[in-house]
Design a protein around this motif. Sequence first.
Motif, mmCIF file in Angstrom:
data_model
loop_
_atom_site.group_PDB
_atom_site.id
_atom_site.type_symbol
_atom_site.label_atom_id
_atom_site.label_comp_id
_atom_site.label_asym_id
_atom_site.label_seq_id
_atom_site.Cartn_x
_atom_site.Cartn_y
_atom_site.Cartn_z
ATOM 1 N N LEU A 43 0.846 -1.201 0.000
ATOM 2 C CA LEU A 43 0.000 0.000 0.000
ATOM 3 C C LEU A 43 0.880 1.249 0.000
ATOM 4 C CD1 LEU A 43 -2.426 -1.298 2.740
ATOM 5 C CD2 LEU A 43 -3.096 -0.895 0.379
ATOM 6 N N SER A 44 0.442 2.261 -0.733
ATOM 7 C CA SER A 44 1.172 3.535 -0.755
ATOM 8 C C SER A 44 0.575 4.474 0.281
ATOM 9 C CB SER A 44 1.076 4.180 -2.141
ATOM 10 O OG SER A 44 1.581 3.292 -3.113
ATOM 11 N N GLY A 45 1.363 4.800 1.309
ATOM 12 C CA GLY A 45 0.875 5.682 2.384
ATOM 13 C C GLY A 45 1.575 7.025 2.355
ATOM 14 N N LYS A 46 1.188 7.904 3.280
ATOM 15 C CA LYS A 46 1.795 9.236 3.360
ATOM 16 C C LYS A 46 3.249 9.167 3.805
ATOM 17 C CE LYS A 46 -2.542 11.650 4.395
ATOM 18 N NZ LYS A 46 -3.329 12.324 5.457
ATOM 19 N N LYS A 47 3.542 8.243 4.735
ATOM 20 C CA LYS A 47 4.887 8.177 5.312
ATOM 21 C C LYS A 47 5.786 7.153 4.625
ATOM 22 C CE LYS A 47 3.389 9.754 9.883
ATOM 23 N NZ LYS A 47 3.198 9.401 11.299
ATOM 24 N N SER A 48 5.203 6.051 4.158
ATOM 25 C CA SER A 48 6.021 5.034 3.494
ATOM 26 C C SER A 48 5.225 4.334 2.402
ATOM 27 C CB SER A 48 6.529 4.009 4.509
ATOM 28 O OG SER A 48 5.450 3.276 5.034
#
Length: 441
Positions: A43-48
């Motif tokens: 998953l593409s998140g804000k932090k990583s």
Amino acid sequence: IGDKKIFSNSIKMLFNIDINIEKLNAITFDSRNFKKGDLFIALSGKKSDGHNYIQKCADKGATLIINERIKSNKILKVKSSKETLGKLANLYRSQMNCKLIGITGSNGKTTTKELLAHILNSTYRTSYTKENYNSTIGMPMSLFAIKKTDDIFIAEIGTNKKGEIKYLSEIAKPDMALITNISESHLSNLIDLNGVFEEKINLFKSLSIHGVAFINMDDKFLSETQKETKYNHITFGFNGDCDFKAKQKTESKSLIINEEEVIIPKSNNLHLYNILSAFSICTTLGIEIEDFNERLDSFEMPSGRGDFIFLNKFTIVNDSYNANYGSVVSGLKKIANMKTNHRKLIVLGDMLELGKNEKQLHRSLYKHIIQNKFYRTYLYGFLMHELFLETKKQKSKIDIRYYENQEDLILDLKISLKPKDVLYIKGSRGMKMENIIKGIA
């Protein structure tokens, strides 16, 4: 994973591929927790970005990897990892026979979920979303914990922007639903109280024709939903005509609900609506009053949501997990009503995500501090300075102090606290109010 066979069947239905359930371990999106045999979803998140750890998980022996960029052996490429997670969770849930209770609301949803699970577990095989796994990723992930033998699963459903409750409710397909209340929360995205209501009510709208909505009749927004004819409903409250009508017996520390006496335990800091809503659901599911009282008495509050910490001869009421306007007002009232002859000191940090009226909402806490007559109030954060300025403007004689940093606040608390004091700590997640507790410990 609660049932590996049903999970692998869901993979087969979605992708038409077989996975080895003997080698299958768990499903995870966090590469730090990855173990051999896991299914990893990038998953593409804000932090990583989970896509950066695909090779690492493949090398460690992933059963399957779901991602949006690479197609290879045991690596599935999909258009959206997040949407695929939702579809997979929905397929898995649809093959389970347990009743699912969905809970949302501005305040009290985690505590109510934990309380319900604790009480129902005495009679039913019960699973539930752990901690605060209530987001568009956390809640679907939690559904994979359902076991074929479970009678009940309790899903906490959160939101901080429009459309998330609808999305999650369609995945979870609740049979019973509770909205705890409507209050000022996530106003930066949901604009106003009406926006909060329109978002939360999607939980009720997701119920099937046989589903049951539990309606808090003391909430002015939710009470209107009893006029809705699309779903069955059961009402509860302290005022008006309800299916579960409550009144408090102050002299005996108990609640009378439909002539049954519910003993309020001294050992925790539960709000009465947590107890009343849980009683309404549990009684509907056939829990007897003796069992309810016994389980209620042994319940332990989740950390940071009003639990008691006994430290250096004084008591901390640890409400540091999160804050919005409604939960702060409710918390202040709860502390004010605590029966004690000793000093009550209040520490408040900023309430975040309140949108364009955030300064006004902080200033309006003034009247709640004045009427509750606390010994001293400590304020911390950029927005709480607005409340401090309001008290000066009102030429108030209350003892209120403002701090720009936590170190000075902690130092002052260490000097000020006396044995038997009650210290209440509340603030939004981003304010890290738990550090104050660590500091004075």
